[in-house]
Scaffold this motif. Sequence first.
Motif, PDB file in Angstrom:
ATOM      1  N   LEU A 115       2.354   4.102 -14.607  1.00  0.00           N
ATOM      2  CA  LEU A 115       2.108   5.470 -15.053  1.00  0.00           C
ATOM      3  C   LEU A 115       0.684   5.689 -15.567  1.00  0.00           C
ATOM      4  O   LEU A 115       0.202   6.823 -15.568  1.00  0.00           O
ATOM      5  N   ASP A 116       0.023   4.639 -16.004  1.00  0.00           N
ATOM      6  CA  ASP A 116      -1.245   4.797 -16.718  1.00  0.00           C
ATOM      7  C   ASP A 116      -2.486   4.440 -15.907  1.00  0.00           C
ATOM      8  O   ASP A 116      -3.599   4.757 -16.323  1.00  0.00           O
ATOM      9  N   GLY A 117      -2.309   3.794 -14.767  1.00  0.00           N
ATOM     10  CA  GLY A 117      -3.477   3.365 -14.008  1.00  0.00           C
ATOM     11  C   GLY A 117      -4.253   4.548 -13.439  1.00  0.00           C
ATOM     12  O   GLY A 117      -3.681   5.390 -12.739  1.00  0.00           O
ATOM     13  N   ALA A 118      -5.537   4.606 -13.717  1.00  0.00           N
ATOM     14  CA  ALA A 118      -6.369   5.710 -13.232  1.00  0.00           C
ATOM     15  C   ALA A 118      -6.410   5.753 -11.708  1.00  0.00           C
ATOM     16  O   ALA A 118      -6.541   6.820 -11.110  1.00  0.00           O
ATOM     17  N   LEU A 119      -6.259   4.600 -11.076  1.00  0.00           N
ATOM     18  CA  LEU A 119      -6.313   4.522  -9.618  1.00  0.00           C
ATOM     19  C   LEU A 119      -4.963   4.217  -8.983  1.00  0.00           C
ATOM     20  O   LEU A 119      -4.835   4.269  -7.763  1.00  0.00           O
ATOM     21  N   THR A 120      -3.979   3.898  -9.817  1.00  0.00           N
ATOM     22  CA  THR A 120      -2.711   3.384  -9.272  1.00  0.00           C
ATOM     23  C   THR A 120      -1.472   4.116  -9.778  1.00  0.00           C
ATOM     24  O   THR A 120      -0.359   3.631  -9.593  1.00  0.00           O
ATOM     25  N   ARG A 133       0.811  -1.209   0.000  1.00  0.00           N
ATOM     26  CA  ARG A 133       0.000   0.000   0.000  1.00  0.00           C
ATOM     27  C   ARG A 133       0.849   1.266   0.000  1.00  0.00           C
ATOM     28  O   ARG A 133       2.056   1.219   0.205  1.00  0.00           O
ATOM     29  N   GLY A 134       0.183   2.410  -0.223  1.00  0.00           N
ATOM     30  CA  GLY A 134       0.884   3.680  -0.287  1.00  0.00           C
ATOM     31  C   GLY A 134       0.526   4.601   0.857  1.00  0.00           C
ATOM     32  O   GLY A 134      -0.214   4.242   1.769  1.00  0.00           O
ATOM     33  N   ASN A 135       1.079   5.837   0.784  1.00  0.00           N
ATOM     34  CA  ASN A 135       0.703   6.859   1.763  1.00  0.00           C
ATOM     35  C   ASN A 135       0.251   8.160   1.112  1.00  0.00           C
ATOM     36  O   ASN A 135      -0.278   9.034   1.786  1.00  0.00           O
TER      37      ASN A 135
END
Length: 306
Positions: free
Chosen positions: A260-265, A157-159
């Motif tokens: 780079l291209d994921g709308a959510l990621t 996961r991210g922050n």
Amino acid sequence: MNKKPVIIDTDPGIDDAVALGIALYSEELDVRLITTVNGNVSLDKVTYNMLRLMKFFDKQIPVAKGAAIPLIVDPVDASDIHGETGMDGYDFEEADESLLLDEHAVTAMKREILTSDEPVTIVPIGPLTNIALLFRTYPEVKQNIKEIVMMGGSTGRGNSSVMAEFNIYADPEAAKIVFASGVPIAMTGLDVGLKALVYPEDSEVLKNMNKTGNMIYHLFKKYRGGSFNHGLKMYDSCAVAYLLKPELFEVAHSYVDVELDGALTKGTTVVDLKGKMNKTPNVNVCVDIDAKEFKKWFMESIQKCN
């Protein structure tokens, strides 16, 4: 003892200030240049912070100002974590402007790397904009870089978004360039930073340890990288710890790329721990840390500062 030649690329930032103190007072590192990059707060603010830290630490290391904006995406910052100035909480003296070079960070890095008698280690603890620009503008520097030891990314996961860590999210295109550069990379990311904690009782010890410890204590009171009462996360110090005490970490040699291209990621570091992509591993990814030994090392390192 031969000291390891190092360039630190940074965006101070409270946890950056702590990591810088440890690196600057280490007997094993020869910090030859410090470069600044837009990140935690604006380029002007982080550069001013860096020059104030040089005055505080009483060091005469040249500082070069780098990229003011990411390669493509709009700038983001972390002033909600580090305060409006980036280093809220301590009354620093005015900056020592004499250390600021006239040349851009990328030019200064190129000169320092190509004139070094031995390979240089680059330590980016902010967004990777300057390093990407360096590799695209002067690819010849790669031959005299020993490795990149960076703080950034995550295996999970991210922050800054659900999946993306701040330093990568702030300039994902730059990160993609760096991971694909062919230069040896070690990545200390959220996985270890979340466990590299300094607790309230440690902060109280720091407060009375020395000048640096007192400064850190007051910065910690403002730092929202966790909770002062439940443990503050020393993300950037993990990169310095890997340089000086790599045995603290569990490492997986894996293939890493950036979405780079994921709308959510967008900005996610895709870490192929199980080799599903059949790609050649390009990064030593720190996946775990001995938290108890890290804290011991951390406190001992601050004690060596001014």
